[in-house]
Design a protein around this motif. Structure first.
Motif, short mmCIF file in Angstrom:
data_model
loop_
_atom_site.label_atom_id
_atom_site.label_comp_id
_atom_site.label_asym_id
_atom_site.label_seq_id
_atom_site.Cartn_x
_atom_site.Cartn_y
_atom_site.Cartn_z
N GLU A 92 61.03 -35.82 5.94
CA GLU A 92 61.13 -36.77 4.83
C GLU A 92 60.97 -38.21 5.32
OE1 GLU A 92 61.50 -38.08 0.97
OE2 GLU A 92 61.42 -35.98 1.60
N GLY A 93 60.06 -38.92 4.67
CA GLY A 93 59.84 -40.32 4.97
C GLY A 93 59.02 -40.59 6.21
N GLN A 94 58.55 -39.52 6.89
CA GLN A 94 57.80 -39.72 8.13
C GLN A 94 56.42 -39.05 8.15
OE1 GLN A 94 60.06 -39.01 11.75
NE2 GLN A 94 61.95 -39.47 10.66
N TYR A 95 56.39 -37.73 7.94
CA TYR A 95 55.10 -37.04 7.98
C TYR A 95 55.18 -35.68 7.29
CZ TYR A 95 56.89 -33.88 11.58
OH TYR A 95 57.61 -32.94 12.27
N TYR A 96 53.99 -35.16 6.97
CA TYR A 96 53.88 -33.76 6.56
C TYR A 96 52.58 -33.21 7.12
CZ TYR A 96 50.77 -35.16 2.67
OH TYR A 96 49.74 -35.67 1.91
N CYS A 97 52.58 -31.90 7.35
CA CYS A 97 51.42 -31.19 7.90
C CYS A 97 50.92 -30.17 6.88
CB CYS A 97 51.80 -30.47 9.19
SG CYS A 97 52.41 -31.56 10.48
N THR A 98 49.60 -30.08 6.78
CA THR A 98 49.00 -29.09 5.88
C THR A 98 48.11 -28.14 6.68
OG1 THR A 98 47.02 -30.40 5.38
CG2 THR A 98 48.94 -30.74 3.97
N ARG A 99 47.87 -27.00 6.07
CA ARG A 99 47.01 -25.97 6.67
C ARG A 99 46.06 -25.46 5.60
NH1 ARG A 99 47.77 -22.05 11.05
NH2 ARG A 99 46.52 -20.21 10.62
N ALA A 100 44.84 -25.18 6.00
CA ALA A 100 43.85 -24.53 5.15
C ALA A 100 43.06 -23.57 6.04
CB ALA A 100 42.92 -25.55 4.51
N GLU A 101 42.57 -22.50 5.45
CA GLU A 101 41.78 -21.52 6.19
C GLU A 101 40.53 -21.20 5.38
OE1 GLU A 101 44.33 -18.14 6.84
OE2 GLU A 101 45.85 -19.36 7.85
N ASN A 102 39.38 -21.22 6.06
CA ASN A 102 38.14 -20.94 5.35
C ASN A 102 37.07 -20.56 6.37
OD1 ASN A 102 36.03 -20.76 3.54
ND2 ASN A 102 36.30 -22.80 2.71
N CYS A 103 36.27 -19.57 6.05
CA CYS A 103 35.12 -19.17 6.87
C CYS A 103 35.46 -18.97 8.34
CB CYS A 103 33.99 -20.19 6.72
SG CYS A 103 33.36 -20.34 5.04
N GLY A 104 36.59 -18.34 8.60
CA GLY A 104 36.96 -18.04 9.97
C GLY A 104 37.50 -19.22 10.76
N ALA A 105 37.90 -20.29 10.06
CA ALA A 105 38.44 -21.46 10.75
C ALA A 105 39.77 -21.86 10.13
CB ALA A 105 37.47 -22.63 10.68
N VAL A 106 40.60 -22.50 10.94
CA VAL A 106 41.88 -23.03 10.49
C VAL A 106 41.79 -24.55 10.58
CG1 VAL A 106 44.35 -23.19 11.00
CG2 VAL A 106 43.16 -21.01 11.27
N TYR A 107 42.19 -25.22 9.51
CA TYR A 107 42.16 -26.67 9.43
C TYR A 107 43.59 -27.19 9.29
CZ TYR A 107 37.36 -25.46 8.29
OH TYR A 107 36.10 -24.93 8.32
N LEU A 108 43.98 -28.09 10.17
CA LEU A 108 45.32 -28.67 10.14
C LEU A 108 45.21 -30.18 9.96
CD1 LEU A 108 46.76 -26.74 13.21
CD2 LEU A 108 47.01 -26.13 10.79
N THR A 109 46.02 -30.71 9.06
CA THR A 109 46.02 -32.14 8.79
C THR A 109 47.46 -32.64 8.83
OG1 THR A 109 44.10 -31.88 7.34
CG2 THR A 109 45.32 -33.95 7.17
N LYS A 110 47.65 -33.81 9.38
CA LYS A 110 48.96 -34.44 9.39
C LYS A 110 48.83 -35.83 8.78
CE LYS A 110 52.76 -35.84 12.46
NZ LYS A 110 53.22 -35.84 13.87
N MET A 111 49.64 -36.09 7.74
CA MET A 111 49.72 -37.41 7.13
C MET A 111 51.04 -38.00 7.56
SD MET A 111 47.09 -38.11 5.09
CE MET A 111 47.68 -39.28 3.88
N ALA A 112 51.01 -39.24 8.06
CA ALA A 112 52.24 -39.86 8.55
C ALA A 112 52.30 -41.32 8.13
CB ALA A 112 52.31 -39.76 10.07
N VAL A 113 53.52 -41.78 7.98
CA VAL A 113 53.76 -43.18 7.65
C VAL A 113 54.84 -43.69 8.60
CG1 VAL A 113 55.40 -42.63 5.80
CG2 VAL A 113 54.19 -44.80 5.76
N ALA A 114 54.63 -44.89 9.12
CA ALA A 114 55.57 -45.46 10.08
C ALA A 114 55.60 -46.97 9.92
CB ALA A 114 55.15 -45.10 11.50
#
Length: 153
Positions: free
Chosen positions: A73-95
């Motif tokens: 909370e108040g710092q970051y979150y991570c997301t995951r997606a999977e498509n066509c045999g690949a895994v995609y990870l994203t991190k959004m952060a605020v500081a």
């Protein structure tokens, strides 16, 4: 492939956090998002939030289902997606840094199949430039939205 981008936002950290965690309304901030529909919403917190997002990528419409896997909370979150045999990870952060709010995004992808790994190695450099521009544009859209709201308030 791993990409990291960031921008300074002339708003309070809390306001930036509120905006980036309001997933259902991200299409009102980020110009590349054409449509977004929340699929699952957790009773509390962000972990488990799942949505389908359609955006313009490389001149075409692409849809992905994403979900939040981790959050502080108040710092970051991570997301995951999977498509066509690949895994995609994203991190959004605020500081905060010396009284300034820094919004950052990191993106990584990993091919899970042999063919995907070969393709990724061949196309990675070409795609990386385009992905950096896309992520920077997303951050600039968020920044513009928040700073415009601030001036209008």
């Amino acid at each position: 492939m791993e990409i990291n981008v960031s921008t300074e936002v002339n708003c309070a950290k809390e306001k930036v956090w509120q905006a980036i965690t309001d997933i259902a309304n991200c299409k009102n901030m980020i110009s590349a998002i054409i449509d977004l529909a929340v699929i699952e919403k957790p009773e509390t917190g962000l972990v488990g939030l799942k949505w389908s997002e359609t955006r313009e990528m490389f001149g075409k419409e692409a849809s992905e289902t994403m979900w939040i896997t981790e959050a502080v909370e108040g710092q970051y979150y991570c997301t995951r997606a999977e498509n066509c045999g690949a895994v995609y990870l994203t991190k959004m952060a605020v500081a905060e840094d010396n009284g300034k709010t820094i919004l950052s995004m990191s993106f990584s992808s990993e091919s899970m199949s042999f063919i995907g790994k070969v393709f990724s190695a061949l196309m990675g450099l070409l795609m990386k430039k385009s992905l950096v521009k896309m992520l920077e544009k997303d951050l600039q859209d968020i920044k513009s939205h928040l700073e415009h709201d601030k001036k209008g308030a």
